[in-house]
Motif scaffolding. Sequence first.
Motif, PDB file in Angstrom:
ATOM      1  N   ASP A  99      -0.158  -4.168   2.907  1.00  0.00           N
ATOM      2  CA  ASP A  99      -1.597  -4.378   2.805  1.00  0.00           C
ATOM      3  C   ASP A  99      -2.017  -5.709   3.424  1.00  0.00           C
ATOM      4  O   ASP A  99      -1.329  -6.730   3.281  1.00  0.00           O
ATOM      5  CB  ASP A  99      -2.032  -4.363   1.342  1.00  0.00           C
ATOM      6  CG  ASP A  99      -1.937  -2.982   0.723  1.00  0.00           C
ATOM      7  OD1 ASP A  99      -1.886  -1.998   1.477  1.00  0.00           O
ATOM      8  OD2 ASP A  99      -1.918  -2.893  -0.516  1.00  0.00           O
ATOM      9  N   THR A 145      -4.195  -8.978   3.367  1.00  0.00           N
ATOM     10  CA  THR A 145      -4.706  -9.783   2.260  1.00  0.00           C
ATOM     11  C   THR A 145      -5.482 -10.979   2.807  1.00  0.00           C
ATOM     12  O   THR A 145      -5.331 -11.345   3.978  1.00  0.00           O
ATOM     13  CB  THR A 145      -3.563 -10.302   1.365  1.00  0.00           C
ATOM     14  OG1 THR A 145      -2.638 -11.052   2.175  1.00  0.00           O
ATOM     15  CG2 THR A 145      -2.825  -9.150   0.707  1.00  0.00           C
ATOM     16  N   GLY A 151     -10.565  -2.458   1.757  1.00  0.00           N
ATOM     17  CA  GLY A 151     -10.307  -3.392   0.666  1.00  0.00           C
ATOM     18  C   GLY A 151     -11.445  -4.357   0.439  1.00  0.00           C
ATOM     19  O   GLY A 151     -11.280  -5.379  -0.226  1.00  0.00           O
ATOM     20  N   LYS A 166      -8.138  -6.074  -6.784  1.00  0.00           N
ATOM     21  CA  LYS A 166      -7.682  -4.756  -7.205  1.00  0.00           C
ATOM     22  C   LYS A 166      -8.669  -4.074  -8.149  1.00  0.00           C
ATOM     23  O   LYS A 166      -8.368  -3.009  -8.694  1.00  0.00           O
ATOM     24  CB  LYS A 166      -6.309  -4.869  -7.882  1.00  0.00           C
ATOM     25  CG  LYS A 166      -5.196  -5.244  -6.912  1.00  0.00           C
ATOM     26  CD  LYS A 166      -3.836  -5.162  -7.588  1.00  0.00           C
ATOM     27  CE  LYS A 166      -2.716  -5.445  -6.590  1.00  0.00           C
ATOM     28  NZ  LYS A 166      -1.377  -5.335  -7.216  1.00  0.00           N
ATOM     29  N   HIS A 186      -2.345  -3.369 -11.902  1.00  0.00           N
ATOM     30  CA  HIS A 186      -2.614  -2.115 -11.197  1.00  0.00           C
ATOM     31  C   HIS A 186      -4.064  -2.070 -10.706  1.00  0.00           C
ATOM     32  O   HIS A 186      -4.884  -2.921 -11.063  1.00  0.00           O
ATOM     33  CB  HIS A 186      -2.336  -0.926 -12.121  1.00  0.00           C
ATOM     34  CG  HIS A 186      -0.930  -0.878 -12.627  1.00  0.00           C
ATOM     35  ND1 HIS A 186       0.143  -0.596 -11.822  1.00  0.00           N
ATOM     36  CD2 HIS A 186      -0.424  -1.086 -13.874  1.00  0.00           C
ATOM     37  CE1 HIS A 186       1.255  -0.615 -12.524  1.00  0.00           C
ATOM     38  NE2 HIS A 186       0.945  -0.915 -13.775  1.00  0.00           N
ATOM     39  N   VAL A 187      -4.357  -1.058  -9.927  1.00  0.00           N
ATOM     40  CA  VAL A 187      -5.723  -0.870  -9.448  1.00  0.00           C
ATOM     41  C   VAL A 187      -6.604  -0.420 -10.613  1.00  0.00           C
ATOM     42  O   VAL A 187      -6.244   0.482 -11.380  1.00  0.00           O
ATOM     43  CB  VAL A 187      -5.767   0.176  -8.314  1.00  0.00           C
ATOM     44  CG1 VAL A 187      -7.208   0.442  -7.893  1.00  0.00           C
ATOM     45  CG2 VAL A 187      -4.956  -0.316  -7.113  1.00  0.00           C
ATOM     46  N   CYS A 220      -6.596   6.444  -9.372  1.00  0.00           N
ATOM     47  CA  CYS A 220      -5.939   5.149  -9.477  1.00  0.00           C
ATOM     48  C   CYS A 220      -5.369   5.011 -10.880  1.00  0.00           C
ATOM     49  O   CYS A 220      -5.523   5.904 -11.722  1.00  0.00           O
ATOM     50  CB  CYS A 220      -6.880   4.001  -9.122  1.00  0.00           C
ATOM     51  SG  CYS A 220      -8.115   3.593 -10.354  1.00  0.00           S
TER      52      CYS A 220
END
Length: 380
Positions: free
Chosen positions: A227, A229, A268, A295, A325-326, A342
Amino acid sequence: MTAPATSPSVKGWCPGAHRPMMSGDGLVVRVRPFRAELSSDQARGLCDLAERFGNGTLDLTSRANLQIRGVAEAEHPALLAELDALGLIDQDPAVEGHRNILLDPNWATGDLTDRLYEALLSALPSLPDMPEKMGFALDTGRGGHLRDGSADFRFEIAQDGGLILRADGCDAGRPVTEATAIDALKDMAEWFVSTGGRDAGRMARHLKTVSLPTDWQTTLPRSAATDVTPGLAPNGTVLGAAFGKIDTTALRDLLNDTGAGQMRLMLGRMFWLRGGSAPAPSQHFVFNCGDPILKAHACPGAPFCPQATVETRKLATRLAAQTDHVLHVSGCSKGCALPRACAVTLVGRDGAFDLVKNGAPWDIPSQTGLAPDTISLKDL
């Protein structure tokens, strides 16, 4: 377990520039910058328009577009004229409504991604009529960065380095060349329509009941890239926007202070300032790749959306630090901020929240009627 008692109104299309959507605070006007990039002058101009016609903020969407909220219906024609003058909209409303194209963020002028984008733009008017929520991904740069992006037709690089066209929801794709790519796309779009795909609305949903031709699912794509960032990047800096909300004054100051030449929009809810100097830290943007807010996903919620009965972003901000976590806090079961499954999804209903674990907002919840002030992820 119980399903939600009421369902929100699903439009079947996303707001655009020519076809905005009414929300609780006025019209939502979505701008799809060509190649997901604005010049610094275009970005400043869009800030001016958000202050003149909207509520003084820009929304960076999950598909790397920008939205102006709070536009009065009577002022929409004037806003359209200004957007056209900035070179940010299509003349043809039908084309603009279907120009949902994700690009690898590392595209460069004249490379494969850029050439495919130009070919796809030219082909859009000749594609069969499909739901406006459907979109395209050009994941054909140095790394596979668009795997989590919302798209139905995906041009990707195969494990052997060749080009493939993959239907979303299918593990493998169809080998193509640059010369045959658009014809293959037309074939797949016509197959989608002729097999009843319009009723399903999206490719992955359609493929749950209908199978693709076997020779269209022979070649696996390369692995997804790490990903992107926030932080220093080639020729600039990547920054995040919490929940996609961008204060126009802060963005204008950022552009002026850094001297950046372009603003490239990314998945994102991030953007890449290209050129200029590194920006000074600001509370208005996310500079730290470890910030848990990256997230957390949340729509505007009540009172800004008539479908929502709950505030969303205050709760999402509080809960973001409680999980690795998401997290998705959705004002209703439409799930506009993150329309997929998710780890933890809280769905607003009648002033409270339902909990969906490892699912999408429209899935059956495991708990219902959770009071916003008492929710803790450590207890769920």
